[in-house]
Motif scaffolding. Structure first.
Motif, PDB file in Angstrom:
ATOM      1  N   SER A  46     -30.581   9.346   7.894  1.00  0.00           N
ATOM      2  CA  SER A  46     -31.606   8.779   8.774  1.00  0.00           C
ATOM      3  C   SER A  46     -32.463   9.853   9.421  1.00  0.00           C
ATOM      4  N   ARG A  47     -31.984  11.094   9.427  1.00  0.00           N
ATOM      5  CA  ARG A  47     -32.726  12.199  10.032  1.00  0.00           C
ATOM      6  C   ARG A  47     -33.496  13.017   9.007  1.00  0.00           C
ATOM      7  N   ARG A  48     -33.473  12.577   7.745  1.00  0.00           N
ATOM      8  CA  ARG A  48     -34.128  13.348   6.697  1.00  0.00           C
ATOM      9  C   ARG A  48     -35.071  12.475   5.886  1.00  0.00           C
ATOM     10  N   GLN A  49     -35.862  13.121   5.069  1.00  0.00           N
ATOM     11  CA  GLN A  49     -36.800  12.407   4.216  1.00  0.00           C
ATOM     12  C   GLN A  49     -36.716  12.959   2.800  1.00  0.00           C
ATOM     13  N   GLY A  50     -37.300  12.216   1.884  1.00  0.00           N
ATOM     14  CA  GLY A  50     -37.426  12.697   0.519  1.00  0.00           C
ATOM     15  C   GLY A  50     -36.105  12.834  -0.204  1.00  0.00           C
ATOM     16  N   GLU A  51     -35.990  13.932  -0.963  1.00  0.00           N
ATOM     17  CA  GLU A  51     -34.846  14.137  -1.839  1.00  0.00           C
ATOM     18  C   GLU A  51     -33.533  14.258  -1.071  1.00  0.00           C
ATOM     19  N   GLU A  52     -33.545  14.981   0.049  1.00  0.00           N
ATOM     20  CA  GLU A  52     -32.311  15.147   0.818  1.00  0.00           C
ATOM     21  C   GLU A  52     -31.798  13.801   1.314  1.00  0.00           C
ATOM     22  N   ARG A  53     -32.696  12.943   1.742  1.00  0.00           N
ATOM     23  CA  ARG A  53     -32.288  11.612   2.204  1.00  0.00           C
ATOM     24  C   ARG A  53     -31.652  10.826   1.062  1.00  0.00           C
ATOM     25  N   ASP A  54     -32.264  10.866  -0.115  1.00  0.00           N
ATOM     26  CA  ASP A  54     -31.724  10.126  -1.265  1.00  0.00           C
ATOM     27  C   ASP A  54     -30.347  10.649  -1.656  1.00  0.00           C
ATOM     28  N   VAL A  55     -30.166  11.977  -1.614  1.00  0.00           N
ATOM     29  CA  VAL A  55     -28.873  12.563  -1.978  1.00  0.00           C
ATOM     30  C   VAL A  55     -27.794  12.107  -0.997  1.00  0.00           C
ATOM     31  N   LEU A  56     -28.098  12.132   0.290  1.00  0.00           N
ATOM     32  CA  LEU A  56     -27.121  11.726   1.298  1.00  0.00           C
ATOM     33  C   LEU A  56     -26.778  10.244   1.182  1.00  0.00           C
ATOM     34  N   LEU A  57     -27.759   9.410   0.885  1.00  0.00           N
ATOM     35  CA  LEU A  57     -27.482   7.987   0.687  1.00  0.00           C
ATOM     36  C   LEU A  57     -26.636   7.776  -0.570  1.00  0.00           C
ATOM     37  N   GLY A  58     -26.845   8.619  -1.584  1.00  0.00           N
ATOM     38  CA  GLY A  58     -25.997   8.542  -2.775  1.00  0.00           C
ATOM     39  C   GLY A  58     -24.549   8.876  -2.456  1.00  0.00           C
ATOM     40  N   LEU A  59     -24.333   9.852  -1.572  1.00  0.00           N
ATOM     41  CA  LEU A  59     -22.973  10.167  -1.147  1.00  0.00           C
ATOM     42  C   LEU A  59     -22.360   9.010  -0.366  1.00  0.00           C
ATOM     43  N   ALA A  60     -23.178   8.367   0.473  1.00  0.00           N
ATOM     44  CA  ALA A  60     -22.674   7.218   1.225  1.00  0.00           C
ATOM     45  C   ALA A  60     -22.268   6.080   0.292  1.00  0.00           C
ATOM     46  N   ASP A  61     -23.036   5.871  -0.770  1.00  0.00           N
ATOM     47  CA  ASP A  61     -22.680   4.828  -1.752  1.00  0.00           C
ATOM     48  C   ASP A  61     -21.360   5.161  -2.440  1.00  0.00           C
ATOM     49  N   ALA A  62     -21.145   6.455  -2.740  1.00  0.00           N
ATOM     50  CA  ALA A  62     -19.885   6.851  -3.374  1.00  0.00           C
ATOM     51  C   ALA A  62     -18.705   6.592  -2.443  1.00  0.00           C
ATOM     52  N   GLU A  63     -18.883   6.873  -1.149  1.00  0.00           N
ATOM     53  CA  GLU A  63     -17.808   6.601  -0.195  1.00  0.00           C
ATOM     54  C   GLU A  63     -17.541   5.097  -0.107  1.00  0.00           C
ATOM     55  N   ARG A  64     -18.573   4.295  -0.287  1.00  0.00           N
ATOM     56  CA  ARG A  64     -18.381   2.843  -0.267  1.00  0.00           C
ATOM     57  C   ARG A  64     -17.559   2.389  -1.470  1.00  0.00           C
ATOM     58  N   ARG A  65     -17.749   3.030  -2.633  1.00  0.00           N
ATOM     59  CA  ARG A  65     -16.928   2.704  -3.799  1.00  0.00           C
ATOM     60  C   ARG A  65     -15.460   3.046  -3.544  1.00  0.00           C
ATOM     61  N   HIS A  66     -15.232   4.200  -2.927  1.00  0.00           N
ATOM     62  CA  HIS A  66     -13.858   4.578  -2.601  1.00  0.00           C
ATOM     63  C   HIS A  66     -13.253   3.600  -1.596  1.00  0.00           C
ATOM     64  N   GLU A  67     -14.060   3.210  -0.644  1.00  0.00           N
ATOM     65  CA  GLU A  67     -13.601   2.231   0.343  1.00  0.00           C
ATOM     66  C   GLU A  67     -13.160   0.941  -0.334  1.00  0.00           C
ATOM     67  N   GLN A  68     -13.932   0.500  -1.325  1.00  0.00           N
ATOM     68  CA  GLN A  68     -13.593  -0.738  -2.022  1.00  0.00           C
ATOM     69  C   GLN A  68     -12.292  -0.607  -2.796  1.00  0.00           C
ATOM     70  N   HIS A  69     -12.011   0.584  -3.318  1.00  0.00           N
ATOM     71  CA  HIS A  69     -10.749   0.807  -4.031  1.00  0.00           C
ATOM     72  C   HIS A  69      -9.563   0.509  -3.128  1.00  0.00           C
ATOM     73  N   TRP A  70      -9.611   1.023  -1.913  1.00  0.00           N
ATOM     74  CA  TRP A  70      -8.493   0.788  -0.992  1.00  0.00           C
ATOM     75  C   TRP A  70      -8.448  -0.656  -0.513  1.00  0.00           C
ATOM     76  N   ARG A  71      -9.599  -1.282  -0.397  1.00  0.00           N
ATOM     77  CA  ARG A  71      -9.617  -2.709  -0.046  1.00  0.00           C
ATOM     78  C   ARG A  71      -8.936  -3.537  -1.138  1.00  0.00           C
ATOM     79  N   ASP A  72      -9.230  -3.181  -2.380  1.00  0.00           N
ATOM     80  CA  ASP A  72      -8.636  -3.926  -3.488  1.00  0.00           C
ATOM     81  C   ASP A  72      -7.115  -3.766  -3.506  1.00  0.00           C
ATOM     82  N   LEU A  73      -6.636  -2.546  -3.241  1.00  0.00           N
ATOM     83  CA  LEU A  73      -5.194  -2.326  -3.216  1.00  0.00           C
ATOM     84  C   LEU A  73      -4.532  -3.061  -2.051  1.00  0.00           C
TER      85      LEU A  73
END
Length: 369
Positions: A46-73
């Motif tokens: 939220s504090r960045r723009q452009g490519e850095e913002r997209d990269v950080l949001l991509g990391l957040a999406d990856a953490e959400r996938r990991h979160e779902q793994h533990w939810r499923d278990l």
């Protein structure tokens, strides 16, 4: 603990026995940490723009996938969302409040400490993700480190030099047996002389470095003659060979540059500016002066407030020790290294120098007596 064939940890077993209470607690902890880490990356984005913002949001999406793994278990055992580890919550607060390279450096350390590599309930992909996340955050942090390198270097070096040199000066003079007033004025003189010297030295150093780098920067006007070059001889290839390319790479790159300029697209940006940013001379000088002065002030504070003798020495040494550990820890965090180790190293170096001058002061004082 559940197990799976070593040849494939990425595919969950078709049927899983009811997990133990220890597993449930661990999975819930992982789930809470993944939620908290994803929030950290979203706050930073939220504090960045452009490519850095997209990269950080991509990391957040990856953490959400990991979160779902533990939810499923966990299934219906997931319960109410947890808060995550204290360090992750602190990291989230820092991301919301400050952002910046320090938070990225802390996030880099957190990714490198992932326990997924040794946990049979985490997939190989998740363990690999965490390792790669550390490299992604390292690259993002490197950009911030480059932007602040000049001023930060001057600030850290200035503060540490002020702390160590003035503590050593105060202890060395004090050990000779002179009055507290003499120690105080000696410390003030050391503060002013050192701060002015550091400021002037940093200005000359950074200014000279910039001038040296600028002298190696390609001439931005040189591209105007490119359309007139003999394409068959292609003298431009010699430029790239001089910069370290092989003969074949230089020929190919030069042909591409000639084609680009001839077509009216101008010179590629990287051809025009190839040296690193080192900050400005005035920024480095002011930072160095102020931080040296602030560091050098600490050892003489007890004498400013009228203390004398051993109590003044012990208080000065204690305050300087805390400051040295603080600067060492900051450098450790920013560099992605263990902050406690850097803090203790800084403390040992500073106190070692002060101890030598104190011993010399005792020796000279005895000789005078």
């Amino acid at each position: 603990m559940s197990s799976r064939p070593p040849s494939d940890r990425s595919s969950p077993a078709p049927e899983r026995a009811r997990p133990s209470s220890a597993q449930v607690r661990r999975w819930r902890r992982y789930l809470a940490d993944e939620r908290a880490e994803g929030a950290v990356y979203r706050h930073l984005a939220s504090r960045r723009q452009g490519e850095e913002r997209d990269v950080l949001l991509g990391l957040a999406d990856a953490e959400r996938r990991h979160e779902q793994h533990w939810r499923d278990l966990l299934g219906d055992l997931a319960g109410r969302p947890g808060k995550g580890a204290l360090r992750t919550r602190v990291l989230g607060w820092l991301a919301r409040t400050f952002g910046g390279v320090f938070v990225l450096a802390l996030a880099q350390n957190a990714e490198q400490r992932s326990a997924y590599g040794g946990d049979a309930d985490a997939t190989n992909a998740m363990a690999a993700d965490e390792r790669v996340h550390g490299e992604v955050v390292r690259a993002l942090a490197a950009r911030g480190r480059a932007r602040m390198s000049g001023g930060f270097r001057a600030a850290v070096f200035g503060a540490n030099d002020g702390l160590v040199s003035n503590l050593a000066l105060v202890l060395g003079i004090g050990a000779t047996g002179v009055s507290a007033g003499t120690v105080l004025f000696t410390g003030i003189s050391g503060l002013l002389a050192g701060a002015l010297s550091m400021g002037a030295g940093e200005y000359v150093s950074v200014r000279s470095q910039r001038e040296l780098l600028e002298s190696s920067t390609p001439d931005p006007e040189a591209h105007s003659v490119i359309p007139d070059l003999d394409v068959d001889a292609n003298e431009l290839a010699l430029v790239y060979r001089a910069r370290g390319m092989s003969a074949a790479e230089a020929e190919e790159h030069a042909a591409g540059v000639i084609a680009r300029v001839t077509a009216g697209h101008g010179m590629p940006e990287q051809e025009l500016r190839e040296y690193e940013e080192v900050g400005t001379g005035w920024t480095a000088a002011v930072s160095s002066f102020l931080f040296f002065a602030s560091g050098a002030l600490i050892p003489i504070l007890p004498y400013i407030f009228g203390m004398t003798g051993t109590p003044a020495v012990l208080l000065a040494a204690g305050m300087v020790g805390l400051a040295l550990m603080g600067t060492g820890a900051v450098v450790g965090v920013l560099s992605g290294a263990p902050p406690l180790r850097r803090a203790l190293r800084q403390l040992a170096i500073g106190f070692g120098a002060a101890a030598v001058t104190y011993a010399l002061g005792l020796a000279f004082g005895s000789a005078v007596v």
